[in-house]
Motif scaffolding. Structure first.
Motif, PDB file in Angstrom:
ATOM      1  N   TYR A  49       0.900  -1.214  -0.051  1.00 26.02           N
ATOM      2  CA  TYR A  49       0.037   0.070   0.054  1.00 26.02           C
ATOM      3  C   TYR A  49       1.004   1.070   0.039  1.00 26.02           C
ATOM      4  O   TYR A  49       1.685   1.204   0.828  1.00 26.02           O
ATOM      5  N   GLN A  50       0.653   2.202  -1.093  1.00 27.06           N
ATOM      6  CA  GLN A  50       1.594   3.057  -1.229  1.00 27.06           C
ATOM      7  C   GLN A  50       2.963   3.082  -1.296  1.00 27.06           C
ATOM      8  O   GLN A  50       3.898   3.657  -0.356  1.00 27.06           O
ATOM      9  N   GLY A  51       3.470   1.980  -1.692  1.00 22.65           N
ATOM     10  CA  GLY A  51       4.620   1.486  -1.675  1.00 22.65           C
ATOM     11  C   GLY A  51       5.437   0.872  -0.492  1.00 22.65           C
ATOM     12  O   GLY A  51       6.706   0.283  -0.373  1.00 22.65           O
ATOM     13  N   ILE A  52       4.443   0.574   0.668  1.00 27.80           N
ATOM     14  CA  ILE A  52       5.083   0.103   2.047  1.00 27.80           C
ATOM     15  C   ILE A  52       4.316  -1.290   1.849  1.00 27.80           C
ATOM     16  O   ILE A  52       2.992  -1.518   1.761  1.00 27.80           O
ATOM     17  N   VAL A  53       5.012  -2.257   2.246  1.00 26.57           N
ATOM     18  CA  VAL A  53       4.830  -3.506   2.233  1.00 26.57           C
ATOM     19  C   VAL A  53       3.892  -3.890   3.588  1.00 26.57           C
ATOM     20  O   VAL A  53       4.416  -3.503   4.781  1.00 26.57           O
ATOM     21  N   ARG A  54       2.952  -4.221   3.581  1.00 28.03           N
ATOM     22  CA  ARG A  54       1.759  -4.406   4.885  1.00 28.03           C
ATOM     23  C   ARG A  54       1.828  -5.594   5.281  1.00 28.03           C
ATOM     24  O   ARG A  54       1.629  -5.935   6.469  1.00 28.03           O
ATOM     25  N   GLU A  55       2.026  -6.961   4.541  1.00 27.19           N
ATOM     26  CA  GLU A  55       2.152  -8.208   4.774  1.00 27.19           C
ATOM     27  C   GLU A  55       2.775  -9.116   3.800  1.00 27.19           C
ATOM     28  O   GLU A  55       2.893  -8.497   2.606  1.00 27.19           O
ATOM     29  N   VAL A  56       3.326 -10.170   4.234  1.00 31.35           N
ATOM     30  CA  VAL A  56       3.968 -10.996   3.356  1.00 31.35           C
ATOM     31  C   VAL A  56       3.298 -12.597   3.515  1.00 31.35           C
ATOM     32  O   VAL A  56       2.991 -12.940   4.532  1.00 31.35           O
ATOM     33  N   TYR A  57       2.721 -13.156   2.378  1.00 30.06           N
ATOM     34  CA  TYR A  57       2.213 -14.315   2.330  1.00 30.06           C
ATOM     35  C   TYR A  57       3.021 -15.395   1.889  1.00 30.06           C
ATOM     36  O   TYR A  57       3.567 -15.229   0.479  1.00 30.06           O
ATOM     37  N   LYS A  58       2.810 -16.697   2.190  1.00 30.53           N
ATOM     38  CA  LYS A  58       3.386 -17.714   1.604  1.00 30.53           C
ATOM     39  C   LYS A  58       2.290 -18.431   0.179  1.00 30.53           C
ATOM     40  O   LYS A  58       1.479 -18.551   1.048  1.00 30.53           O
ATOM     41  N   ILE A  59       2.488 -18.320  -0.830  1.00 30.68           N
ATOM     42  CA  ILE A  59       1.870 -18.812  -1.769  1.00 30.68           C
ATOM     43  C   ILE A  59       1.794 -20.273  -1.804  1.00 30.68           C
ATOM     44  O   ILE A  59       2.915 -20.904  -1.920  1.00 30.68           O
ATOM     45  N   GLU A  60       0.445 -20.885  -1.585  1.00 30.57           N
ATOM     46  CA  GLU A  60       0.580 -22.443  -1.622  1.00 30.57           C
ATOM     47  C   GLU A  60      -0.045 -22.885  -3.041  1.00 30.57           C
ATOM     48  O   GLU A  60       0.536 -23.887  -3.390  1.00 30.57           O
ATOM     49  N   GLN A  61      -0.986 -22.147  -3.673  1.00 25.61           N
ATOM     50  CA  GLN A  61      -1.479 -22.737  -4.779  1.00 25.61           C
ATOM     51  C   GLN A  61      -2.336 -21.263  -5.408  1.00 25.61           C
ATOM     52  O   GLN A  61      -3.068 -20.489  -4.853  1.00 25.61           O
ATOM     53  N   TRP A  62      -2.262 -21.200  -6.763  1.00 21.73           N
ATOM     54  CA  TRP A  62      -2.846 -20.425  -7.511  1.00 21.73           C
ATOM     55  C   TRP A  62      -4.067 -21.134  -8.041  1.00 21.73           C
ATOM     56  O   TRP A  62      -4.211 -22.322  -8.593  1.00 21.73           O
ATOM     57  N   LEU A  63      -5.378 -20.194  -8.041  1.00 19.04           N
ATOM     58  CA  LEU A  63      -6.730 -21.040  -8.408  1.00 19.04           C
ATOM     59  C   LEU A  63      -7.264 -19.760  -9.121  1.00 19.04           C
ATOM     60  O   LEU A  63      -7.110 -18.596  -9.070  1.00 19.04           O
ATOM     61  N   PRO A  64      -8.427 -20.657 -10.007  1.00 19.12           N
ATOM     62  CA  PRO A  64      -9.132 -19.333 -10.886  1.00 19.12           C
ATOM     63  C   PRO A  64     -10.037 -18.718  -9.980  1.00 19.12           C
ATOM     64  O   PRO A  64     -10.347 -19.098  -8.901  1.00 19.12           O
ATOM     65  N   ALA A  65     -10.159 -17.373 -10.114  1.00 22.18           N
ATOM     66  CA  ALA A  65     -10.855 -16.465  -9.257  1.00 22.18           C
ATOM     67  C   ALA A  65     -12.335 -16.813  -8.752  1.00 22.18           C
ATOM     68  O   ALA A  65     -12.899 -17.324  -9.889  1.00 22.18           O
ATOM     69  N   GLY A  66     -12.693 -16.824  -7.876  1.00 23.50           N
ATOM     70  CA  GLY A  66     -13.771 -17.124  -7.328  1.00 23.50           C
ATOM     71  C   GLY A  66     -13.932 -18.690  -6.809  1.00 23.50           C
ATOM     72  O   GLY A  66     -14.940 -19.109  -6.259  1.00 23.50           O
ATOM     73  N   THR A  67     -12.818 -19.341  -6.706  1.00 32.51           N
ATOM     74  CA  THR A  67     -12.726 -20.760  -6.323  1.00 32.51           C
ATOM     75  C   THR A  67     -12.881 -20.898  -4.948  1.00 32.51           C
ATOM     76  O   THR A  67     -13.661 -21.760  -4.363  1.00 32.51           O
ATOM     77  N   LEU A  68     -12.244 -20.036  -4.205  1.00 30.70           N
ATOM     78  CA  LEU A  68     -12.535 -20.032  -2.728  1.00 30.70           C
ATOM     79  C   LEU A  68     -13.229 -19.059  -1.954  1.00 30.70           C
ATOM     80  O   LEU A  68     -13.618 -18.065  -2.721  1.00 30.70           O
ATOM     81  N   PRO A  69     -13.979 -19.297  -1.094  1.00 28.22           N
ATOM     82  CA  PRO A  69     -14.756 -18.437  -0.408  1.00 28.22           C
ATOM     83  C   PRO A  69     -14.249 -17.132   0.066  1.00 28.22           C
ATOM     84  O   PRO A  69     -13.137 -16.962   0.526  1.00 28.22           O
ATOM     85  N   TYR A  70     -14.857 -15.810   0.085  1.00 26.76           N
ATOM     86  CA  TYR A  70     -14.241 -14.768   0.563  1.00 26.76           C
ATOM     87  C   TYR A  70     -15.418 -14.261   1.838  1.00 26.76           C
ATOM     88  O   TYR A  70     -16.770 -14.294   1.418  1.00 26.76           O
ATOM     89  N   HIS A  71     -14.828 -13.830   2.746  1.00 29.18           N
ATOM     90  CA  HIS A  71     -15.863 -13.606   3.885  1.00 29.18           C
ATOM     91  C   HIS A  71     -15.936 -11.982   4.133  1.00 29.18           C
ATOM     92  O   HIS A  71     -16.921 -11.555   4.776  1.00 29.18           O
ATOM     93  N   THR A  72     -15.005 -11.381   3.616  1.00 34.92           N
ATOM     94  CA  THR A  72     -14.937  -9.655   3.867  1.00 34.92           C
ATOM     95  C   THR A  72     -15.147  -9.069   2.317  1.00 34.92           C
ATOM     96  O   THR A  72     -15.238  -7.761   2.619  1.00 34.92           O
ATOM     97  N   ARG A  73     -15.149  -9.644   1.193  1.00 35.05           N
ATOM     98  CA  ARG A  73     -15.411  -9.009   0.235  1.00 35.05           C
ATOM     99  C   ARG A  73     -16.401  -9.918  -0.766  1.00 35.05           C
ATOM    100  O   ARG A  73     -16.260 -11.005  -0.839  1.00 35.05           O
ATOM    101  N   ASP A  74     -16.869  -9.314  -1.846  1.00 38.75           N
ATOM    102  CA  ASP A  74     -17.682  -9.964  -2.930  1.00 38.75           C
ATOM    103  C   ASP A  74     -16.859 -10.080  -4.061  1.00 38.75           C
ATOM    104  O   ASP A  74     -16.602  -9.112  -4.764  1.00 38.75           O
ATOM    105  N   ALA A  75     -16.755 -11.318  -4.404  1.00 43.30           N
ATOM    106  CA  ALA A  75     -15.822 -11.977  -5.208  1.00 43.30           C
ATOM    107  C   ALA A  75     -16.631 -12.544  -6.689  1.00 43.30           C
ATOM    108  O   ALA A  75     -16.047 -13.100  -7.273  1.00 43.30           O
ATOM    109  N   SER A  76     -17.874 -12.779  -6.284  1.00 45.47           N
ATOM    110  CA  SER A  76     -18.778 -13.655  -7.156  1.00 45.47           C
ATOM    111  C   SER A  76     -18.769 -13.035  -8.488  1.00 45.47           C
ATOM    112  O   SER A  76     -18.835 -14.191  -9.367  1.00 45.47           O
ATOM    113  N   GLN A  77     -18.727 -12.146  -8.770  1.00 46.20           N
ATOM    114  CA  GLN A  77     -18.752 -11.402 -10.281  1.00 46.20           C
ATOM    115  C   GLN A  77     -17.246 -11.986 -11.015  1.00 46.20           C
ATOM    116  O   GLN A  77     -17.463 -11.562 -12.369  1.00 46.20           O
ATOM    117  N   PHE A  78     -16.422 -12.385 -10.340  1.00 46.47           N
ATOM    118  CA  PHE A  78     -14.981 -12.686 -10.977  1.00 46.47           C
ATOM    119  C   PHE A  78     -14.891 -14.385 -11.424  1.00 46.47           C
ATOM    120  O   PHE A  78     -14.023 -14.646 -11.974  1.00 46.47           O
TER     121      PHE A  78
END
Length: 116
Positions: A49-78
């Motif tokens: 965010y604004q050039g500053i790292v806010r968090e780092v995540y270890k990627i386990e797997q890439w999936l097509p958008a909308g495969t996993l549930p979202y609890h804090t945002r709506d991703a259904s249109q993707f």
């Protein structure tokens, strides 16, 4: 800071809020992106965010958008688009190397690959 790992830097300027929960930050970072095949080489995703790292995540797997549930945002249109999301977890082993440090602003594209 110089990123020494195989990573994708994901700029979340439009989704970021200073009082976000850990889950909100993760969900804003993990999807829903137009990324090319190089994504598969990335081991880590850095939330920026604004050039500053806010968090780092270890990627386990890439999936097509909308495969996993979202609890804090709506991703259904993707669903059934050319967008992707990753499944991962906080990279506790390396997060202190990056969180709070600047990686510079990346321009128009919210996706930047490093060491790939």
């Amino acid at each position: 800071v110089t990123v020494h790992h195989k990573a994708v830097l994901i700029t979340i300027n439009r989704l970021y809020r200073s009082a976000m929960s850990a889950e909100e930050l993760y969900e804003a970072t993990r999807g829903i992106w137009v990324v090319g095949p190089r994504r598969e080489q990335a081991e880590y995703a850095l939330a920026v965010y604004q050039g500053i790292v806010r968090e780092v995540y270890k990627i386990e797997q890439w999936l097509p958008a909308g495969t996993l549930p979202y609890h804090t945002r709506d991703a259904s249109q993707f669903k059934a688009t050319d967008r992707w999301e990753f499944k991962g977890m906080v990279a506790t082993a390396i997060r202190d190397e990056y969180v709070g440090f600047s990686v510079g602003k990346g321009g128009q594209n919210p996706i930047r690959y490093v060491n790939i």
